[in-house]
Motif scaffolding. Sequence first.
Motif, short mmCIF file in Angstrom:
data_model
loop_
_atom_site.label_atom_id
_atom_site.label_comp_id
_atom_site.label_asym_id
_atom_site.label_seq_id
_atom_site.Cartn_x
_atom_site.Cartn_y
_atom_site.Cartn_z
N ASN A 22 101.47 74.86 49.35
CA ASN A 22 100.54 75.32 50.38
C ASN A 22 100.39 74.28 51.48
OD1 ASN A 22 98.76 77.09 51.58
ND2 ASN A 22 97.08 76.68 50.17
N LEU A 23 100.27 73.02 51.10
CA LEU A 23 100.16 71.94 52.08
C LEU A 23 101.41 71.85 52.95
CD1 LEU A 23 98.50 69.22 49.84
CD2 LEU A 23 97.51 70.16 51.93
N ALA A 24 102.57 72.00 52.33
CA ALA A 24 103.83 71.95 53.10
C ALA A 24 103.90 73.10 54.10
CB ALA A 24 105.02 72.00 52.14
N ARG A 25 103.48 74.29 53.69
CA ARG A 25 103.48 75.43 54.62
C ARG A 25 102.52 75.19 55.78
NH1 ARG A 25 103.88 78.57 49.93
NH2 ARG A 25 101.63 78.84 49.84
N TYR A 26 101.31 74.71 55.50
CA TYR A 26 100.36 74.42 56.57
C TYR A 26 100.89 73.33 57.49
CZ TYR A 26 96.36 77.29 55.23
OH TYR A 26 95.53 78.34 54.99
N ARG A 27 101.50 72.32 56.92
CA ARG A 27 102.04 71.23 57.73
C ARG A 27 103.09 71.76 58.70
NH1 ARG A 27 103.17 67.26 59.86
NH2 ARG A 27 103.13 65.09 59.55
N GLU A 28 103.95 72.61 58.18
CA GLU A 28 105.00 73.20 59.02
C GLU A 28 104.39 74.05 60.14
OE1 GLU A 28 108.39 76.54 58.34
OE2 GLU A 28 108.30 74.93 56.85
N ARG A 29 103.41 74.88 59.81
CA ARG A 29 102.78 75.74 60.82
C ARG A 29 102.09 74.93 61.91
NH1 ARG A 29 99.60 79.75 56.83
NH2 ARG A 29 101.41 80.63 55.79
N TYR A 30 101.33 73.94 61.50
CA TYR A 30 100.60 73.15 62.50
C TYR A 30 101.52 72.26 63.31
CZ TYR A 30 96.04 74.77 61.02
OH TYR A 30 94.94 75.56 60.77
N THR A 31 102.63 71.83 62.73
CA THR A 31 103.61 71.06 63.49
C THR A 31 104.22 71.93 64.59
OG1 THR A 31 104.08 69.66 61.59
CG2 THR A 31 105.72 69.70 63.34
N VAL A 32 104.54 73.17 64.26
CA VAL A 32 105.08 74.10 65.26
C VAL A 32 104.04 74.35 66.35
CG1 VAL A 32 105.82 76.50 65.62
CG2 VAL A 32 106.74 75.18 63.71
N LYS A 33 102.78 74.55 65.95
CA LYS A 33 101.72 74.76 66.94
C LYS A 33 101.57 73.56 67.86
CE LYS A 33 98.81 77.99 64.42
NZ LYS A 33 97.47 78.25 63.86
N LEU A 34 101.67 72.37 67.29
CA LEU A 34 101.56 71.15 68.09
C LEU A 34 102.69 71.05 69.10
CD1 LEU A 34 99.91 68.53 68.46
CD2 LEU A 34 101.46 67.45 66.81
N GLU A 35 103.89 71.41 68.67
CA GLU A 35 105.04 71.34 69.57
C GLU A 35 105.01 72.43 70.65
OE1 GLU A 35 108.25 71.64 66.81
OE2 GLU A 35 108.04 69.56 66.15
N ASN A 36 104.39 73.56 70.35
CA ASN A 36 104.38 74.68 71.28
C ASN A 36 103.06 74.83 72.03
OD1 ASN A 36 106.97 75.38 70.48
ND2 ASN A 36 106.22 76.69 68.85
N THR A 37 102.30 73.78 72.13
CA THR A 37 101.04 73.85 72.85
C THR A 37 101.32 74.07 74.33
OG1 THR A 37 100.04 72.32 71.28
CG2 THR A 37 98.89 72.62 73.35
N ASN A 38 100.65 75.08 74.89
CA ASN A 38 100.82 75.45 76.29
C ASN A 38 100.29 74.32 77.19
OD1 ASN A 38 101.00 76.67 78.76
ND2 ASN A 38 99.85 78.50 78.18
N THR A 39 101.06 73.95 78.16
CA THR A 39 100.66 72.84 79.03
C THR A 39 100.19 73.28 80.40
OG1 THR A 39 102.95 72.56 79.75
CG2 THR A 39 102.21 71.19 77.91
#
Length: 126
Positions: A22-39
Amino acid sequence: MTLRLRTDLLGLCGQIEALRNNLARYRERYTVKLENTNTQNAEAAERLRAIIAGILESIDNVMITVDRISNLVCDSDPSLASIMKAYYIADKTYYKIMIGQNTPIPASIRSAFYEIYRMLKILANQ
């Protein structure tokens, strides 16, 4: 070691493995969100990045704790001392997650960690 204790440890190790996944899945999701943050709005994007980075840091801290607990109770035939040490580690982390600090951790992770903490408490008091 009694059969009941072995069975409880097996269940605990299953819960730990499920939390790791579960932690690995959340880490992956939030990493993608961090990389795709609208600027488009730089100020809002920076605040969102800070929030997501805080969540990732909290997830990493829980993962480190879960790994430490797993190494103590799941990798070999644990002694009562290693179960007590794992409980002590979980106890400190539990209060940081739930009460002490306003760490931004998803509710499912809090719930799963509580179950691990509860089981360790039962094992430590046997």
